[in-house]
Motif scaffolding. Structure first.
Motif, PDB file in Angstrom:
ATOM      1  N   LYS A   3       1.179  -1.488  -0.163  1.00  0.00           N
ATOM      2  CA  LYS A   3       0.308  -0.430   0.150  1.00  0.00           C
ATOM      3  C   LYS A   3       0.604   1.521   0.154  1.00  0.00           C
ATOM      4  O   LYS A   3       0.632   2.567  -0.928  1.00  0.00           O
ATOM      5  N   ILE A   7       1.065   4.139  -3.131  1.00  0.00           N
ATOM      6  CA  ILE A   7       0.350   5.498  -2.881  1.00  0.00           C
ATOM      7  C   ILE A   7       1.445   6.204  -3.615  1.00  0.00           C
ATOM      8  O   ILE A   7       1.751   7.532  -3.619  1.00  0.00           O
ATOM      9  N   LYS A  22      -2.347   8.626  -0.868  1.00  0.00           N
ATOM     10  CA  LYS A  22      -3.463   7.731   0.774  1.00  0.00           C
ATOM     11  C   LYS A  22      -4.681   8.627   1.080  1.00  0.00           C
ATOM     12  O   LYS A  22      -5.857   7.324   0.992  1.00  0.00           O
ATOM     13  N   LYS A  23      -5.313   9.605   0.888  1.00  0.00           N
ATOM     14  CA  LYS A  23      -6.935  10.451   1.165  1.00  0.00           C
ATOM     15  C   LYS A  23      -7.849   9.198  -0.025  1.00  0.00           C
ATOM     16  O   LYS A  23      -8.726   8.587   0.261  1.00  0.00           O
ATOM     17  N   ASP A  26      -8.144   5.571   0.188  1.00  0.00           N
ATOM     18  CA  ASP A  26      -8.702   4.892   1.252  1.00  0.00           C
ATOM     19  C   ASP A  26      -9.890   5.505   0.592  1.00  0.00           C
ATOM     20  O   ASP A  26     -10.719   4.288   1.191  1.00  0.00           O
ATOM     21  N   ILE A  29     -10.887   2.822  -1.474  1.00  0.00           N
ATOM     22  CA  ILE A  29     -11.312   1.524  -0.999  1.00  0.00           C
ATOM     23  C   ILE A  29     -12.674   1.250  -0.443  1.00  0.00           C
ATOM     24  O   ILE A  29     -13.432   0.529  -0.304  1.00  0.00           O
ATOM     25  N   GLU A  30     -12.811   2.562   0.710  1.00  0.00           N
ATOM     26  CA  GLU A  30     -14.366   2.381   1.434  1.00  0.00           C
ATOM     27  C   GLU A  30     -15.011   2.354   0.561  1.00  0.00           C
ATOM     28  O   GLU A  30     -15.979   1.507   0.878  1.00  0.00           O
ATOM     29  N   THR A  33     -15.702  -0.697  -1.329  1.00  0.00           N
ATOM     30  CA  THR A  33     -16.222  -1.588  -0.071  1.00  0.00           C
ATOM     31  C   THR A  33     -17.456  -1.845   0.386  1.00  0.00           C
ATOM     32  O   THR A  33     -18.463  -2.713   0.063  1.00  0.00           O
TER      33      THR A  33
END
Length: 90
Positions: A3, A7, A22-23, A26, A29-30, A33
């Motif tokens: 990861k 990034i 990174k934001k 993330d 991914i969120e 999901t």
């Protein structure tokens, strides 16, 4: 590639800071999901698609003892590579 390396690569290719990269990762991914939890399909044209499939309950065998065991039904996530991704790997 882990990861942190991903990034770093996103930051350098997109001209973003590592914090912004990174934001973004993330958030991707969120969001993915959450969509899969709702049984939605996530399709990225040229890259591939993520989907949820139901696997029925079945009887398996313990490889050490040979005794039958019950394997419960569950949902599994599947990824199918898009044609552009598949072609670029060849």
């Amino acid at each position: 590639m882990n990861k942190a390396q991903l990034i770093d690569a996103i930051a350098s290719k997109a001209g973003l800071t590592k914090a912004d990269s990174k934001k973004a990762l993330d958030a991707f991914i969120e969001t993915t999901t959450e969509a899969l939890k709702g049984d939605d399909r996530v399709a990225l044209v040229g890259f591939g698609s993520f989907s949820v499939s139901k696997r029925d309950a079945r009887t398996g065998r313990n490889p050490q003892t040979g005794k039958p065991i019950n394997i419960p039904a569950k949902k599994v996530i599947k990824f199918k590579a898009g044609s552009e991704l598949a072609d670029s790997v060849q």
